[in-house]
Design an enzyme around this catalytic site. Structure first.
Site, PDB file in Angstrom:
ATOM      1  N   GLU A 253       0.835  -1.204   0.000  1.00 20.57           N
ATOM      2  CA  GLU A 253       0.000   0.000   0.000  1.00 20.57           C
ATOM      3  C   GLU A 253       0.868   1.252   0.000  1.00 20.57           C
ATOM      4  OE1 GLU A 253      -3.779  -0.912   2.551  1.00 20.57           O
ATOM      5  OE2 GLU A 253      -2.040  -1.562   3.692  1.00 20.57           O
ATOM      6  N   ASP A 277      -5.142   2.397  -0.854  1.00 24.42           N
ATOM      7  CA  ASP A 277      -4.099   3.183  -0.206  1.00 24.42           C
ATOM      8  C   ASP A 277      -2.929   3.440  -1.144  1.00 24.42           C
ATOM      9  OD1 ASP A 277      -4.894   3.971   2.417  1.00 24.42           O
ATOM     10  OD2 ASP A 277      -4.967   1.860   2.947  1.00 24.42           O
TER      11      ASP A 277
HETATM   12  C1  PEP Z   1      -6.504  -0.958   0.296  1.00 25.72           C
HETATM   13  O1  PEP Z   1      -5.914  -0.018   0.838  1.00 25.72           O
HETATM   14  O2  PEP Z   1      -6.599  -1.090  -0.932  1.00 25.72           O
HETATM   15  C2  PEP Z   1      -7.161  -1.998   1.115  1.00 25.72           C
HETATM   16  C3  PEP Z   1      -7.659  -3.083   0.572  1.00 25.72           C
HETATM   17  O3  PEP Z   1      -7.249  -1.763   2.469  1.00 25.72           O
HETATM   18  P1  PEP Z   1      -8.352  -0.767   3.107  1.00 25.72           P
HETATM   19  O4  PEP Z   1      -9.295  -0.362   2.006  1.00 25.72           O
HETATM   20  O5  PEP Z   1      -9.034  -1.523   4.194  1.00 25.72           O
HETATM   21  O6  PEP Z   1      -7.501   0.341   3.608  1.00 25.72           O
HETATM   22 MG    MG Z   2      -5.554  -0.092   2.956  1.00 25.86          MG
END
Ligand code: PEP
Ligand code: MG
Length: 392
Positions: A253, A277
């Site tokens: 991320e 992210d």
């Molecule tokens: C992301 O960041 O793509 C992810 C799957 O985590 P979250 O959306 O829970 O931050």
């Molecule tokens: Mg995430």
């Protein structure tokens, strides 16, 4: 009973939008503050797929909308039936299509949508809004119920991803000017090793009976991975030994993690790209901010270049995508072309993604991905994909 949600602000990759999507509730974000002046009791027609809102629709518009809903439900039912069984490209490469879940109810929806397992269990929902963390037994009960729902298919349990836009009342954190750049995800849990150990013990116990993968969010450095592995070893020991089927992986991320994948690869069994992210950090555009929502398109060639670098550095370590981009019809072929071999999406999106995978060929997708990397922007990438049937 909620039929649709319209937000004056917000953006499509916020956590609220992801939850609405997982329940199949149409939602418009960033509709502008004028929607706040709509009188109580006014009928609205909302088309989430087209991003349309009609205030006080005429009878003609209402009939048109009803027709659209009926047509889409018919199409979705047909796609759902066809989703049974694995998804294989036209040139014989199997791509796992998994469900992102946050609860046992979501897990059942994932199974009903014919997901091949779960590529992301957002465990933080178990912790939010509580005065103290759930203990090992309570966590084990929930993880076990999710794994049981998947009936032998692999389930990826993500360790607590709090902080950022998901603060935890029982972990006193000093005020942060930029919480998304602060102590969140694995940075937070490594500072609370007892909390992390409890969670890992619960996961390791379930791993004795079900195929479980443990996944860390928000990794930036090799040191974080090594520190978490020490805790995982201790947790396995406390859970009566390490289950043979237990796997350990990390989310990508933070952009530097994608660029350092060759250094991270020896320490993990898999990578999973959190494009929500990754996109916000790569484009310096907060995911919940409607003012920059135009920028946060995961098909930006720069984001695709990071995924390409990750896949190259990963070598034989498998790469998955569990961010919302995995369910974007324009992205499925490209991700396969870049080397991604599993896609984890909200349950309602599973059948459509399987259909996309079955229409793609890896050889054509590779060519498409190469061209996408040379595009000037996300809009050009989308034009490219839409003009190149059938691999997109
Ligand atoms: C992301 O960041 O793509 C992810 C799957 O985590 P979250 O959306 O829970 O931050
Ligand atoms: Mg995430």
């Amino acid at each position: 009973r909620v039929r649709a949600i319209v937000l004056a602000r917000g953006s499509a990759s916020s956590h609220a939008a992801i939850l609405a999507r997982s329940y199949g509730i149409p939602m418009l974000t960033g509709a502008g503050t004028s929607v706040l002046d709509i009188a109580e009791g006014t009928l609205l027609a909302v088309d989430g797929a087209r991003g349309e809102l009609v205030v006080a629709p005429t009878e003609e518009v209402r009939n048109d909308v009803r027709g659209r809903i009926a047509r889409r439900e018919r199409d979705a039912a047909a796609v759902r039936t066809a989703a049974i069984g694995p998804a294989t490209t036209t040139d014989g490469v199997e791509v796992a299509v998994l469900a992102n879940v946050a609860s046992v109810v979501d897990a059942r929806a994932g199974v009903a949508a014919h997901a091949d397992g779960s590529g992301l269990v957002r465990t933080e929902l178990l912790f939010l809004g509580r005065e103290r963390a759930p203990d090992r037994d309570e966590q084990e009960g929930v993880y076990r119920a999710v794994a049981e729902a998947f009936g032998g298919r692999r389930v990826v349990l993500r360790t607590l991803d709090a902080g950022g836009d998901k603060p935890l009342p029982f972990l006193t954190q000093p005020h942060e000017e930029n919480p998304f750049l602060g102590v969140r995800g694995v940075r937070l849990t490594l500072r609370h090793p007892d909390l992390m150990l409890d969670q890992l013990v619960a996961m390791c116990r379930v791993a004795h009976d079900h195929p479980i993968s443990v996944m860390l969010p928000m990794v930036s450095t090799v040191e974080e991975v090594l520190a978490a592995r020490v805790l995982l070893d201790q947790a396995c020991h406390e859970a009566g030994g390490r289950a043979e089927s237990l796997r350990f992986g990390i989310m990508v991320e933070v952009p530097v993690a994608a660029l350092k994948s060759a250094s991270l690869a020896p320490h993990v069994d898999f990578f999973s790209v959190g494009t929500n992210d990754l996109t916000q950090y790569a484009l310096a555009a907060e995911r919940g901010n409607s003012g920059v929502a135009q920028l946060t398109d995961g098909l930006d060639p720069g984001v695709l270049a990071l995924i390409a670098a990750l896949c190259t550095g990963a070598g034989d370590v498998p790469v998955s995508v569990c961010g919302e981009l995995a369910a974007d019809p324009d992205a499925v072929g490209l991700l396969i072309g870049l080397g991604v071999r599993s896609l984890s999406v909200v349950a309602p999106a599973v059948p459509g993604v399987k259909q996309r995978v079955r229409a793609a060929s890896v050889s054509a997708a590779r060519g498409l991905a190469e061209r996408a990397l040379t595009c000037a922007g996300a809009a050009e990438v989308r034009d490219l994909v839409r003009s190149s049937v059938p691999s997109g």
